[in-house]
Enzyme design. Sequence first.
Site, short mmCIF file in Angstrom:
data_model
loop_
_atom_site.label_atom_id
_atom_site.label_comp_id
_atom_site.label_asym_id
_atom_site.label_seq_id
_atom_site.Cartn_x
_atom_site.Cartn_y
_atom_site.Cartn_z
N TRP A 1 -5.90 1.53 10.50
CA TRP A 1 -5.96 1.48 9.04
C TRP A 1 -5.84 0.03 8.58
O TRP A 1 -6.39 -0.35 7.56
CB TRP A 1 -4.88 2.35 8.42
CG TRP A 1 -4.85 2.25 6.93
CD1 TRP A 1 -3.83 1.80 6.15
CD2 TRP A 1 -5.91 2.58 6.01
NE1 TRP A 1 -4.18 1.83 4.82
CE2 TRP A 1 -5.46 2.30 4.71
CE3 TRP A 1 -7.20 3.07 6.18
CZ2 TRP A 1 -6.25 2.50 3.57
CZ3 TRP A 1 -8.00 3.27 5.04
CH2 TRP A 1 -7.52 2.99 3.77
N TYR B 1 0.84 -1.20 0.00
CA TYR B 1 0.00 0.00 0.00
C TYR B 1 0.88 1.25 0.00
O TYR B 1 0.66 2.19 -0.79
CB TYR B 1 -0.92 -0.03 1.23
CG TYR B 1 -1.70 1.24 1.45
CD1 TYR B 1 -2.71 1.62 0.57
CD2 TYR B 1 -1.41 2.08 2.54
CE1 TYR B 1 -3.42 2.80 0.78
CE2 TYR B 1 -2.12 3.26 2.74
CZ TYR B 1 -3.12 3.61 1.86
OH TYR B 1 -3.82 4.77 2.05
N GLU C 1 -11.49 6.75 5.31
CA GLU C 1 -10.90 7.45 6.45
C GLU C 1 -11.95 7.71 7.53
O GLU C 1 -11.65 7.63 8.72
CB GLU C 1 -10.25 8.77 6.01
CG GLU C 1 -9.00 8.61 5.19
CD GLU C 1 -7.82 8.00 5.95
OE1 GLU C 1 -7.89 7.90 7.19
OE2 GLU C 1 -6.83 7.63 5.30
#
Length: 200
Positions: free
Chosen positions: A56, A26, A48
């Site tokens: 995350w 990522y 988010e």
Amino acid sequence: MNQTVLGPDGQPRCAWCRAAPEFFEYHDNEWGYPVADDRRLFEKLCLESFQSGLSWRTILAKRENFRKAFYQFDFNAVAEFDESDVERLLQDAGIIRHRGKIEAVINNARRAQELVSAEESIAAYVWQYEAENPPAPQTASTSPESIAMSKDLKKRGWKFVGPTTVFAFMQAMGLVNDHAIGCSKREKAAQMRREFTKPV
């Protein structure tokens, strides 16, 4: 504190990559590179907002499930969701089943339509908030620009878009190059930002 960690190839990466093996891909291929695609920008704002209070890693692991559940974050399609869709999503074990956040995505899809009508595109809107003098890499969780965008989005009726959420969005979508000093991908992000044509 050391801001970098060695990646699988022996090259330094941002230290947050050490939290999970999947973070390297990522980080290397997405994080911090400028984005002008409205769907991707809307998706990231939504993800988010789902991350609020969570890690995350949890969101990234469920990202494909989120995409399937929210029609690839096509905000025109999501804007048509109704209470039956909320109930459907609350039964979907593949995503975060939080009514407030699910309802916020639907609300924000409708606000995104309004934003596009007013500003031509989500991209043209968000890139107005590119930082002219960003903080030193990975030293801040908000910025004057994220505070200003958060305030304006809330004024426009968006939900779950606090300054910290917006700053994380800005970091990920390349509005600021927050790759650590010494990270092997910092120059790649800088080069992409130099070559990027800001939407207007």
